[in-house]
Scaffold this motif. Structure first.
Motif, mmCIF file in Angstrom:
data_model
loop_
_atom_site.group_PDB
_atom_site.id
_atom_site.type_symbol
_atom_site.label_atom_id
_atom_site.label_comp_id
_atom_site.label_asym_id
_atom_site.label_seq_id
_atom_site.Cartn_x
_atom_site.Cartn_y
_atom_site.Cartn_z
ATOM 1 N N VAL A 183 0.539 -1.315 0.422
ATOM 2 C CA VAL A 183 -0.122 -0.520 -0.338
ATOM 3 C C VAL A 183 1.051 1.007 0.021
ATOM 4 O O VAL A 183 1.698 0.749 0.766
ATOM 5 N N ASP A 184 0.158 2.590 -0.612
ATOM 6 C CA ASP A 184 1.031 3.196 -0.840
ATOM 7 C C ASP A 184 -0.090 4.179 -0.080
ATOM 8 O O ASP A 184 -0.278 4.671 -0.274
ATOM 9 N N LEU A 185 0.743 5.200 0.820
ATOM 10 C CA LEU A 185 -0.254 5.992 1.142
ATOM 11 C C LEU A 185 0.647 7.552 1.074
ATOM 12 O O LEU A 185 2.059 7.585 1.285
ATOM 13 N N ASP A 187 2.148 11.826 1.701
ATOM 14 C CA ASP A 187 2.572 11.484 2.380
ATOM 15 C C ASP A 187 2.963 12.754 2.670
ATOM 16 O O ASP A 187 3.335 13.365 1.278
ATOM 17 N N THR A 212 7.565 -0.873 7.066
ATOM 18 C CA THR A 212 6.843 0.928 6.046
ATOM 19 C C THR A 212 8.270 1.037 5.519
ATOM 20 O O THR A 212 9.479 0.782 6.783
ATOM 21 N N GLY A 218 5.632 9.379 -0.254
ATOM 22 C CA GLY A 218 5.059 8.530 0.850
ATOM 23 C C GLY A 218 5.386 7.754 1.297
ATOM 24 O O GLY A 218 6.158 8.334 1.428
ATOM 25 N N THR A 239 -7.378 1.341 4.843
ATOM 26 C CA THR A 239 -7.958 2.167 5.808
ATOM 27 C C THR A 239 -7.781 1.633 7.382
ATOM 28 O O THR A 239 -7.971 1.670 7.976
ATOM 29 N N THR A 250 -0.295 10.250 10.240
ATOM 30 C CA THR A 250 -0.344 9.972 8.815
ATOM 31 C C THR A 250 -1.157 10.130 8.298
ATOM 32 O O THR A 250 -1.972 9.007 8.447
ATOM 33 N N MET A 252 -4.385 9.462 6.264
ATOM 34 C CA MET A 252 -4.778 8.428 5.401
ATOM 35 C C MET A 252 -5.689 7.940 3.975
ATOM 36 O O MET A 252 -6.576 8.144 4.189
ATOM 37 N N GLU A 253 -4.717 8.763 3.758
ATOM 38 C CA GLU A 253 -4.988 9.131 1.906
ATOM 39 C C GLU A 253 -4.060 7.609 0.647
ATOM 40 O O GLU A 253 -2.964 7.097 0.665
ATOM 41 N N VAL A 254 -4.805 6.492 0.641
ATOM 42 C CA VAL A 254 -4.066 6.051 -0.123
ATOM 43 C C VAL A 254 -4.268 5.505 -1.293
ATOM 44 O O VAL A 254 -5.118 6.394 -1.895
ATOM 45 N N THR A 255 -3.067 6.204 -1.778
ATOM 46 C CA THR A 255 -2.513 6.754 -3.242
ATOM 47 C C THR A 255 -2.219 4.848 -4.065
ATOM 48 O O THR A 255 -2.453 5.331 -5.214
#
Ligand SMILES: Cc1cc2nc3c(=O)[nH]c(=O)nc-3n(C[C@H](O)[C@H](O)[C@H](O)COP(=O)(O)OP(=O)(O)OC[C@H]3O[C@@H](n4cnc5c(N)ncnc54)[C@H](O)[C@@H]3O)c2cc1C
Length: 393
Positions: A183-185, A187, A212, A218, A239, A250, A252-255
């Protein structure tokens, strides 16, 4: 028919690096890329560019190397935990201005954008929407179906390489049963660099292993799944489970979210019988990503391929000698990288009792022994001296 000294099939990171390194030797280079110039590939993919790779690119374009160092980030440190308890922690010194850091972390998309820019500045011709569909090796040239001819062809067209099939070689290897979710979040691109954290048996992840790793803009999260896990459910909404696994604050926007199983495969040979075609990167080998051997060994291939092509064209050695040496050196490096990735995978999966027992004993001993903690920190990535002398890849 368009003539070049070198054709490169594939405008991914390895093809672009090979083209740039050939152009730096004064050669006329054309890259044939199947995708459109505007195509956007999802996800951060390879995020760890080793200093050795930056150094290899610096020989062709010092400005590119500087841009990669500036654009990427170097982790604040490395932190390894076992079931919620720190077993090893170390910091990286803040990189001094103007020096090459030990590594730089940025998304593969950003790396490719910088490589494209450097290629264009070096006079490389980039032909988009130009898939290589066939390869014909003649007595004095190699020709591809799209109306291009050259003295050499570097096949950097990825895991499903058409060039590899055309020269009659194949990838032989295995695929692991275990799945990993990546998963990429998003950042803060300007925020301070966090640590790379490997957490064995993370309590908030049902005692699964979690990695991580920050990169510019990100945070990459890798979750090692169990055979019984519902992969579709876990990837549908990361999420729902990811917040306790990442530093507080961090977003919580998953890209990007994906899942994969590890391939470990090396081509039978990296060159054709006529000694005009050289395979590089994932066209030649696939490794499990822990240890960052995919991209970095591909750049080492690109360096060696450019040297072989330049030697063959200038007559420093015969063409056959130059290409055969490439095959010998880079295939041997690939086999060592494959074995190193296999060792990393063995430690990660811990499928046998003795491996698990050693790790558990080390986690206890790490209370008193930094060296044991350092061992636990190291083993998920495999041995470091995997590649050719002078390079870890
Ligand atoms: C989901 C994912 C996560 C990854 N994570 C990591 C990681 O953390 N660390 C790491 O080291 N590596 C990682 N990798 C691997 C890394 O991305 C690869 O090692 C790297 O992309 C290999 O580069 P390449 O140029 O050899 O191949 P590719 O990046 O696959 O590029 C091949 C290029 O060739 C083009 N092409 C294909 N066929 C043709 C044709 N017939 N004619 C012309 N062009 C063609 C494609 O469009 C593409 O642009 C990851 C890969 C993926 C997919």
């Amino acid at each position: 028919m368009r003539h070049s000294d070198v054709l490169v099939a594939g405008g991914g990171p390895v093809g672009l690096a090979a083209a740039l390194l050939c152009a730096a030797q004064g050669l006329v280079v054309t890259v044939l890329e199947a995708d459109a110039e505007t195509a956007v590939r999802a996800g951060s993919r390879a995020i760890f560019v080793h200093g050795a790779s930056v150094g290899a690119l610096a020989k062709a374009d010092p400005d590119l190397a500087q841009r990669l160092s500036n654009r990427g980030l170097t982790w604040g440190g490395k932190h390894t935990l076992w079931a919620g308890r720190t077993v090893y922690r170390t910091s990286y010194p803040h990189p001094r201005c103007g020096t090459t850091p030990p590594f730089t972390c940025l998304s593969q998309r950003d790396l490719e954008a910088e490589l494209r820019r450097a290629c264009l500045e070096a006079g490389v011709r980039l032909a988009w929407r130009t898939p290589v569909e066939s390869v014909t090796v003649g007595p004095g040239h190699v020709e591809v179906g799209s109306g291009h001819r050259a003295s050499f062809l570097i096949g950097a067209d990825g895991a499903r390489s058409t060039v590899r099939t055309a020269i009659g070689t194949r990838l032989a290897g295995t695929r692991s049963d275990a799945s990993f979710i990546v998963v990429d979040l998003a950042d803060d691109p300007a925020g301070p660099p966090g640590d790379r954290v490997f957490h064995y048996r993370h309590p908030a992840a049902g005692y699964r292993h979690v990695l991580t790793a920050p990169f510019r803009g990100g945070l990459r999260v890798d979750l090692q799944c169990r055979p019984t896990d519902d992969i579709a459910g876990l990837t549908a909404d990361p999420t729902a489970w990811i917040a306790p696994l990442v530093p507080r604050g961090t977003p919580m926007e998953v890209t990007w979210v994906s899942h994969y199983r590890f391939h470990q495969a090396v081509a039978d040979t990296f060159v054709d019988a006529g000694r005009r075609v050289l395979l590089a990167g994932e066209a030649a080998h696939l490794f499990a990503p822990f240890g960052a051997r995919g991209l970095n060994s591909g750049i080492a291939d690109a360096t060696a391929a450019a040297e072989a092509v330049a030697d063959g064209l200038t007559g420093t050695v015969t063409r056959a000698e130059a290409v055969t040496r490439y095959d010998t050196v880079r295939r041997a490096a690939a086999l060592r990288n494959r074995d190193a990735s296999a060792q990393a995978l063995h430690q990660l999966l811990g499928t046998d009792m003795s491996t698990r027992a050693r790790q558990r004993a080390a986690a206890i001993a790490a209370r008193f022994s930094t060296a044991t903690g350092a061992w636990l920190d190291r083993i998920p990535y495999g041995p470091r001296d995997a590649g050719i002398p002078g390079s870890p890849y």
